[in-house]
Design an enzyme around this catalytic site. Structure first.
Site, PDB file in Angstrom:
ATOM      1  N   ARG A   1     -21.095  99.111 -12.101  1.00 36.67           N
ATOM      2  CA  ARG A   1     -21.998  98.084 -12.936  1.00 36.67           C
ATOM      3  C   ARG A   1     -22.741  97.410 -11.945  1.00 36.67           C
ATOM      4  O   ARG A   1     -24.024  96.957 -12.239  1.00 36.67           O
ATOM      5  CB  ARG A   1     -21.404  97.613 -14.102  1.00 36.67           C
TER       6      ARG A   1
ATOM      7  N   HIS B   1     -20.189  89.828 -11.092  1.00 37.92           N
ATOM      8  CA  HIS B   1     -19.810  89.913 -12.434  1.00 37.92           C
ATOM      9  C   HIS B   1     -19.739  88.570 -13.146  1.00 37.92           C
ATOM     10  O   HIS B   1     -19.678  87.512 -12.230  1.00 37.92           O
ATOM     11  CB  HIS B   1     -18.359  90.518 -12.590  1.00 37.92           C
TER      12      HIS B   1
HETATM   13  O1  LIG Z   1     -15.176  92.103 -17.879  1.00 39.67           O
HETATM   14  C1  LIG Z   1     -15.674  91.972 -19.067  1.00 39.67           C
HETATM   15  O2  LIG Z   1     -15.384  92.095 -20.291  1.00 39.67           O
HETATM   16  C2  LIG Z   1     -17.074  91.193 -19.109  1.00 39.67           C
HETATM   17  O3  LIG Z   1     -17.906  91.837 -18.132  1.00 39.67           O
HETATM   18  C3  LIG Z   1     -16.868  89.863 -18.915  1.00 39.67           C
HETATM   19  O4  LIG Z   1     -16.264  89.392 -20.149  1.00 39.67           O
HETATM   20  P1  LIG Z   1     -16.213  87.931 -20.899  1.00 39.67           P
HETATM   21  O5  LIG Z   1     -17.639  87.306 -20.790  1.00 39.67           O
HETATM   22  O6  LIG Z   1     -15.638  88.144 -22.150  1.00 39.67           O
HETATM   23  O7  LIG Z   1     -15.451  87.015 -19.871  1.00 39.67           O
END
Ligand SMILES: O=C(O)[C@H](O)COP(=O)(O)O
Length: 270
Positions: free
Chosen positions: A78, A203
């Site tokens: 991703r 991320h």
């Molecule tokens: O890994 C995940 O679930 C999302 O990319 C990040 O999730 P969160 O915003 O709930 O930390």
């Protein structure tokens, strides 16, 4: 800040004179974001919307004329697909790309694959908020009988690490920072020092960890930070790699604010 000490003065002059710029971007919406599932180290695809977000991120970078010399991303598709869209749309597909597990999303442990609203119904809003946004409280560990334990542990994307004996079963933001920031300081900073323009596509939480470290945020301050999917942001840094001003999103304020609120509210019933 001034000093009569020649060594300190030289250091301060360097800090005040040098200026670097780094661009970062959270991946576009993933298929698991779309289903509102905790994702972490599971290798989810971008959703159709996520591909479009990533292409828009590339257009924003192209429109600002931002050119990169090197790119860094995680081993999760991703983030890699987001980076590829950004580089394709902005016409810079020839730059080197370094992928590392150290930029992966934080490992969500036993919450991986769980719906975020259902997690609140099970554990309560406060506990889920602590697991999502606190600095040093990790979610419950992913046990061997977890439905995604083998998929993740045996995913060939982890052939270059982390070693089995150190493979995480869950991560707090602190644990995420402890494996991402050594990479950032040992690999990314030297590129900035050489005058290279850098982009990191990663991320929500691995980037929160970098932001916390750069801005020297307290654990209380980092609780309040949510990053939107697919909207690049930049920092200008001084000679000691301290931010000059706050992060600047490459997007209109209303869109950015709305996207950040959507991330924060993912645990609320629609
Ligand atoms: O890994 C995940 O679930 C999302 O990319 C990040 O999730 P969160 O915003 O709930 O930390």
């Amino acid at each position: 800040m001034t000093s009569n000490c020649p060594v300190i003065k030289k250091c301060l002059d360097k800090a005040n004179s040098a200026e670097y710029c780094i661009t970062m971007c959270r991946h576009g919406e993933s298929e698991w974001n779309q289903k509102n599932l905790f994702c972490g180290w599971y290798n989810a695809n971008l959703s159709k919307k996520g591909h479009e977000e990533a292409k828009r991120a590339g257009k924003a970078i192209k429109d600002e004329g931002i050119k990169f010399d090197i790119a860094y991303t995680s081993v999760l598709k991703r983030a890699q697909d987001t980076l590829n869209h950004i580089l394709e749309v902005s016409g810079q597909t020839k730059i080197p790309i370094v992928s590392t597990w150290r930029l992966n999303e934080r490992h969500y442990g036993g919450l991986t694959g769980q719906n975020k609203v259902e997690a609140v119904e099970t554990f309560g809003e406060e506990q889920v908020a602590i697991w999502r946004r606190s600095y040093d409280v990790p979610p419950p560990e992913m046990e061997p009988e977890h439905p995604f334990y083998d998929d993740i542990l045996n995913d060939p994307i982890y052939k270059d690490g982390p070693p089995r004996e150190k493979f995480p079963k869950t991560e707090s933001l602190k644990l995420c920072i402890e494996r991402s920031m050594p990479f950032f300081y040992s690999t990314v900073i030297p590129q900035l020092k050489k005058g290279k323009n850098v982009i990191i596509a990663a991320h929500g939480n691995s980037l929160r960890g970098i932001v916390k470290s750069l801005e020297r945020m307290t654990p209380e301050q980092i609780m309040g930070l949510n990053l939107p999917t697919g909207i690049p942001f930049q920092y200008r840094l001084d000679g000691l790699f301290r931010p000059i001003g706050t992060m600047r999103f490459l997007g209109d304020e209303e869109t950015v604010t709305k996207a950040i609120e959507e991330v924060a509210n993912q645990t609320k019933k629609k």
